[in-house]
Design a protein around this motif. Structure first.
Motif, PDB file in Angstrom:
ATOM      1  N   LEU A  45       0.865  -1.113  -0.049  1.00 52.78           N
ATOM      2  CA  LEU A  45       0.047  -0.038   0.026  1.00 52.78           C
ATOM      3  C   LEU A  45       0.692   1.429   0.068  1.00 52.78           C
ATOM      4  CD1 LEU A  45      -3.018   0.868   0.082  1.00 52.78           C
ATOM      5  CD2 LEU A  45      -2.897   1.108   2.566  1.00 52.78           C
ATOM      6  N   ALA A  46       2.048   1.335   0.717  1.00 52.35           N
ATOM      7  CA  ALA A  46       3.103   2.245   0.850  1.00 52.35           C
ATOM      8  C   ALA A  46       3.336   2.639  -0.640  1.00 52.35           C
ATOM      9  CB  ALA A  46       3.983   2.101   1.675  1.00 52.35           C
ATOM     10  N   HIS A  47       3.817   1.678  -1.462  1.00 52.92           N
ATOM     11  CA  HIS A  47       4.084   1.861  -2.841  1.00 52.92           C
ATOM     12  C   HIS A  47       3.247   2.196  -3.680  1.00 52.92           C
ATOM     13  CE1 HIS A  47       8.267  -0.852  -2.782  1.00 52.92           C
ATOM     14  NE2 HIS A  47       8.335   0.156  -2.024  1.00 52.92           N
ATOM     15  N   ALA A  48       1.950   1.789  -3.511  1.00 56.74           N
ATOM     16  CA  ALA A  48       0.934   2.399  -4.359  1.00 56.74           C
ATOM     17  C   ALA A  48       0.637   3.917  -3.925  1.00 56.74           C
ATOM     18  CB  ALA A  48      -0.608   1.706  -4.038  1.00 56.74           C
ATOM     19  N   TYR A  49       0.748   4.454  -2.611  1.00 63.06           N
ATOM     20  CA  TYR A  49       0.582   5.760  -2.365  1.00 63.06           C
ATOM     21  C   TYR A  49       1.822   6.610  -3.273  1.00 63.06           C
ATOM     22  CZ  TYR A  49      -3.393   5.361   0.413  1.00 63.06           C
ATOM     23  OH  TYR A  49      -4.709   5.234   0.971  1.00 63.06           O
ATOM     24  N   LEU A  50       3.095   5.837  -2.827  1.00 69.37           N
ATOM     25  CA  LEU A  50       4.164   6.541  -3.534  1.00 69.37           C
ATOM     26  C   LEU A  50       3.981   6.685  -5.150  1.00 69.37           C
ATOM     27  CD1 LEU A  50       7.113   7.318  -3.656  1.00 69.37           C
ATOM     28  CD2 LEU A  50       7.813   5.070  -3.799  1.00 69.37           C
ATOM     29  N   LEU A  95      -5.847  -0.602  -8.022  1.00 65.25           N
ATOM     30  CA  LEU A  95      -4.773  -1.752  -8.201  1.00 65.25           C
ATOM     31  C   LEU A  95      -5.219  -3.074  -7.487  1.00 65.25           C
ATOM     32  CD1 LEU A  95      -1.707   0.226  -7.193  1.00 65.25           C
ATOM     33  CD2 LEU A  95      -2.291  -0.550  -9.298  1.00 65.25           C
ATOM     34  N   TYR A  96      -5.943  -2.995  -6.222  1.00 70.81           N
ATOM     35  CA  TYR A  96      -6.344  -4.019  -5.892  1.00 70.81           C
ATOM     36  C   TYR A  96      -7.483  -4.873  -6.628  1.00 70.81           C
ATOM     37  CZ  TYR A  96      -4.256  -3.286  -1.366  1.00 70.81           C
ATOM     38  OH  TYR A  96      -3.221  -3.358  -0.310  1.00 70.81           O
ATOM     39  N   ALA A  97      -8.219  -4.201  -7.620  1.00 72.28           N
ATOM     40  CA  ALA A  97      -9.083  -4.863  -8.225  1.00 72.28           C
ATOM     41  C   ALA A  97      -8.439  -5.266  -9.576  1.00 72.28           C
ATOM     42  CB  ALA A  97     -10.270  -3.800  -8.830  1.00 72.28           C
ATOM     43  N   LEU A  98      -7.300  -4.672 -10.187  1.00 76.05           N
ATOM     44  CA  LEU A  98      -6.734  -5.356 -11.291  1.00 76.05           C
ATOM     45  C   LEU A  98      -5.863  -6.361 -10.807  1.00 76.05           C
ATOM     46  CD1 LEU A  98      -5.316  -2.076 -13.023  1.00 76.05           C
ATOM     47  CD2 LEU A  98      -6.863  -3.716 -13.777  1.00 76.05           C
ATOM     48  N   LEU A 122       1.792  -6.604  -9.445  1.00 75.31           N
ATOM     49  CA  LEU A 122       1.449  -5.562 -10.074  1.00 75.31           C
ATOM     50  C   LEU A 122       1.712  -4.389  -9.271  1.00 75.31           C
ATOM     51  CD1 LEU A 122      -0.660  -3.973 -11.826  1.00 75.31           C
ATOM     52  CD2 LEU A 122      -2.556  -4.604 -10.349  1.00 75.31           C
ATOM     53  N   PHE A 123       1.719  -4.161  -7.965  1.00 68.50           N
ATOM     54  CA  PHE A 123       2.388  -3.227  -7.442  1.00 68.50           C
ATOM     55  C   PHE A 123       3.577  -2.698  -7.603  1.00 68.50           C
ATOM     56  CE2 PHE A 123      -1.026  -2.229  -3.955  1.00 68.50           C
ATOM     57  CZ  PHE A 123      -1.931  -2.797  -4.340  1.00 68.50           C
ATOM     58  N   TRP A 124       4.504  -3.692  -7.849  1.00 65.51           N
ATOM     59  CA  TRP A 124       6.042  -3.482  -8.308  1.00 65.51           C
ATOM     60  C   TRP A 124       6.007  -3.014  -9.808  1.00 65.51           C
ATOM     61  CZ3 TRP A 124       9.857  -1.998  -5.990  1.00 65.51           C
ATOM     62  CH2 TRP A 124      11.065  -2.121  -6.515  1.00 65.51           C
ATOM     63  N   THR A 125       5.015  -3.539 -10.318  1.00 70.17           N
ATOM     64  CA  THR A 125       5.077  -3.052 -11.897  1.00 70.17           C
ATOM     65  C   THR A 125       4.735  -1.377 -11.824  1.00 70.17           C
ATOM     66  OG1 THR A 125       4.107  -5.140 -12.813  1.00 70.17           O
ATOM     67  CG2 THR A 125       3.643  -3.116 -14.109  1.00 70.17           C
ATOM     68  N   VAL A 126       3.675  -1.064 -11.153  1.00 70.56           N
ATOM     69  CA  VAL A 126       3.430   0.351 -10.929  1.00 70.56           C
ATOM     70  C   VAL A 126       4.889   1.023 -10.627  1.00 70.56           C
ATOM     71  CG1 VAL A 126       2.090   2.208  -9.830  1.00 70.56           C
ATOM     72  CG2 VAL A 126       1.061  -0.123 -10.511  1.00 70.56           C
ATOM     73  N   ILE A 127       5.596   0.604  -9.523  1.00 73.20           N
ATOM     74  CA  ILE A 127       6.914   1.298  -9.161  1.00 73.20           C
ATOM     75  C   ILE A 127       7.934   1.354 -10.350  1.00 73.20           C
ATOM     76  CG2 ILE A 127       8.562   1.147  -7.528  1.00 73.20           C
ATOM     77  CD1 ILE A 127       6.162   2.379  -6.194  1.00 73.20           C
TER      78      ILE A 127
END
Length: 208
Positions: A45-50, A95-98, A122-127
Motif C-alpha cells: 500500500l505504501a508503494h501504491a501511495y508513492l 490496483l487491488y481490483a486489477l 502489479l504493485f511492483w510493476t507500478v513502481i
C-alpha cells in the motif's frame, strides 16, 4: 560481511532506486526478487501511495491544461481536488481490483501464482513503470510550448508509449509470478483486455 544489509546478503539491490534500475535490466529477475522479499500488505500500500503521489505531480501540467479548457473561476482548484481524490482513494482500490482480475485471468490459463503474488507483481510493476509516468509528465509540460498539431501528436505518442511500456512490464512480471514460459501470451491477453476496456468506456456514454 556480517554487517551487510539482508537484501545485500541475498544478492538483491538495496534501495528503491537501485531496485527499480535492476528490474529494468531484468524484469523477470526483478519480479523474482520482489516475490522473494515477501513484502507486507502495508508495504504494498505504501508503494501504491508513492506511485499515486508521483503520478499526481507528473500530471500537474495536464491538470493546468484541463482547467484552462474549462474557463471557469477556481477551475484549477476543482481539477486538482478531483485528481488528488483519485490518487489517494481510487488508485489503490483500482490496483487491488486489477490484481484480482490479473490472478483470475492467469488461473484460467493455468497460472500457478496466487492473489498475493498478483498484488506483489502489479504493485511492483507500478513502481518500476514510474520513469515512464514521469517522462510522460515532462512531455506534457513541453506540449503547450509547441505548435498545436505537433504538441498533440507528441503528447499522444508519449501516452501511447507509456501505456504500452506499462503493459509490457506488467505482462513480463505476471509471466514470472504465474510460471508462464512465454510473456508474449500474457502480453496478448492483457492487450486484448485493455482494448476491450477502452472500447467499453467509449460505448457506455453513448448508451447512457
Amino acid at each position: 560481511m556480517a554487517g551487510a544489509a539482508p537484501l545485500e546478503r541475498a544478492g538483491q539491490p538495496a534501495g528503491l532506486v537501485a531496485a527499480i534500475a535492476a528490474s529494468w535490466r531484468d524484469l523477470r529477475g526483478g519480479a523474482r526478487r520482489r516475490l522473494a522479499q515477501r513484502p507486507s500488505e502495508a508495504g504494498l500500500l505504501a508503494h501504491a501511495y508513492l506511485a499515486a503521489g508521483l503520478a499526481f505531480v507528473a500530471g500537474l501540467p495536464q491538470a493546468v491544461a484541463d482547467a484552462r479548457a474549462l474557463d471557469q473561476p477556481d477551475a484549477l482548484a476543482g481539477v486538482l481536488a478531483g485528481r488528488l481524490f483519485a490518487a489517494l482513494f481510487l488508485f489503490p482500490l483500482l490496483l487491488y481490483a486489477l490484481a484480482a482480475a490479473q490472478r483470475l485471468v492467469a488461473r484460467g490459463f493455468g497460472g500457478r501464482g496466487s492473489f498475493y503474488s498478483a498484488r506483489v507483481t502489479l504493485f511492483w510493476t507500478v513502481i518500476v513503470a514510474l520513469p515512464l509516468v514521469l517522462a510522460e509528465g515532462l512531455v506534457s509540460a513541453l506540449v503547450p510550448a509547441l505548435p498545436p498539431r505537433g504538441g498533440a501528436l507528441l503528447g499522444a505518442a508519449a501516452s501511447a508509449l507509456a501505456g504500452l511500456g506499462f503493459v509490457w512490464i506488467w505482462a513480463t512480471m505476471t509471466a514470472e509470478a504465474e510460471g508462464f514460459g512465454r510473456r508474449g501470451l500474457v502480453l496478448a491477453v492483457f492487450l486484448i483486455i485493455l482494448v476491450a476496456s477502452l472500447a467499453l468506456l467509449r460505448v457506455i456514454p453513448s448508451i447512457a
